[in-house]
Design a protein around this motif. Structure first.
Motif, PDB file in Angstrom:
ATOM      1  N   UNK A  80     -37.330  -7.232 -26.690  1.00 37.22           N
ATOM      2  CA  UNK A  80     -38.291  -6.176 -26.856  1.00 37.22           C
ATOM      3  C   UNK A  80     -38.210  -5.195 -25.686  1.00 37.22           C
ATOM      4  N   UNK A  81     -37.570  -5.366 -24.519  1.00 42.48           N
ATOM      5  CA  UNK A  81     -37.274  -4.294 -23.597  1.00 42.48           C
ATOM      6  C   UNK A  81     -36.101  -3.656 -23.857  1.00 42.48           C
ATOM      7  N   UNK A  82     -35.264  -3.901 -24.414  1.00 45.97           N
ATOM      8  CA  UNK A  82     -33.943  -3.746 -24.591  1.00 45.97           C
ATOM      9  C   UNK A  82     -34.313  -2.557 -25.875  1.00 45.97           C
ATOM     10  N   UNK A  83     -35.043  -3.011 -26.874  1.00 42.20           N
ATOM     11  CA  UNK A  83     -35.289  -2.273 -28.116  1.00 42.20           C
ATOM     12  C   UNK A  83     -36.094  -0.934 -27.427  1.00 42.20           C
ATOM     13  N   UNK A  84     -36.978  -1.179 -26.409  1.00 47.99           N
ATOM     14  CA  UNK A  84     -38.031  -0.280 -26.106  1.00 47.99           C
ATOM     15  C   UNK A  84     -36.912   0.785 -25.290  1.00 47.99           C
ATOM     16  N   UNK A  85     -36.003   0.346 -24.565  1.00 48.64           N
ATOM     17  CA  UNK A  85     -35.061   1.230 -23.813  1.00 48.64           C
ATOM     18  C   UNK A  85     -34.433   1.946 -24.681  1.00 48.64           C
ATOM     19  N   UNK A  86     -33.717   1.429 -25.766  1.00 48.53           N
ATOM     20  CA  UNK A  86     -33.020   2.280 -26.759  1.00 48.53           C
ATOM     21  C   UNK A  86     -33.939   3.344 -27.566  1.00 48.53           C
ATOM     22  N   UNK A  87     -35.347   3.183 -27.754  1.00 53.03           N
ATOM     23  CA  UNK A  87     -35.885   4.015 -28.292  1.00 53.03           C
ATOM     24  C   UNK A  87     -36.418   5.138 -27.308  1.00 53.03           C
ATOM     25  N   UNK A  88     -36.469   4.774 -26.053  1.00 52.06           N
ATOM     26  CA  UNK A  88     -36.859   5.711 -25.135  1.00 52.06           C
ATOM     27  C   UNK A  88     -35.485   6.849 -24.921  1.00 52.06           C
ATOM     28  N   UNK A  89     -34.267   5.800 -25.096  1.00 51.96           N
ATOM     29  CA  UNK A  89     -32.894   6.755 -25.099  1.00 51.96           C
ATOM     30  C   UNK A  89     -33.053   7.876 -26.200  1.00 51.96           C
ATOM     31  N   UNK A  90     -33.336   7.286 -27.442  1.00 49.17           N
ATOM     32  CA  UNK A  90     -33.159   8.004 -28.592  1.00 49.17           C
ATOM     33  C   UNK A  90     -34.289   9.180 -28.565  1.00 49.17           C
TER      34      UNK A  90
END
Length: 115
Positions: A18-28
């Motif tokens: 979830x953290x990784x997915x959230x970080x990827x979304x924030x980067x996007x």
């Protein structure tokens, strides 16, 4: 039975995911926001160049119209000057003719005219 307070290995993987997915979304989202800013800068620059081009075209059109107006005014002035000079010359010839007739009549002479 598992203790609710102690995370299991499977939950830590999910939490990490979830953290990784959230970080990827924030980067996007950050990249998308930067792309929007870049697009707005390019758009503003293009708009400025279009405005400058329109202004310079307007200035050249205004200059052209002014030059045409000046040329027309010069031509009208030249025509008026020609008319005035012709009129003054005709008045001068008439005054000289009258003066000659007066001088000739004082001597008892007249100018013969065709009728």
């Amino acid at each position: 039975e598992q203790d609710v307070r102690a995370p299991s290995v499977e939950m830590s993987k999910v939490v990490g995911a979830n953290v990784l997915r959230t970080a990827k979304l924030e980067d996007a989202y950050a990249k998308a926001e930067q792309d929007v800013r870049d697009t707005m800068v390019v758009s503003a620059t293009a708009q400025w160049h279009e405005d400058q081009n329109a202004k310079s075209m307007s200035k050249s059109l205004i200059r052209k119209r002014d030059q045409e107006a000046i040329a027309k005014e010069r031509q009208a002035g030249a025509n008026e000057l020609l008319v005035r000079r012709s009129q003054r010359l005709a008045e001068l010839y008439e005054a000289e003719r009258e003066q000659w007739e007066k001088e000739l009549s004082e001597q008892g002479l007249v100018i013969a005219r065709d009728r």
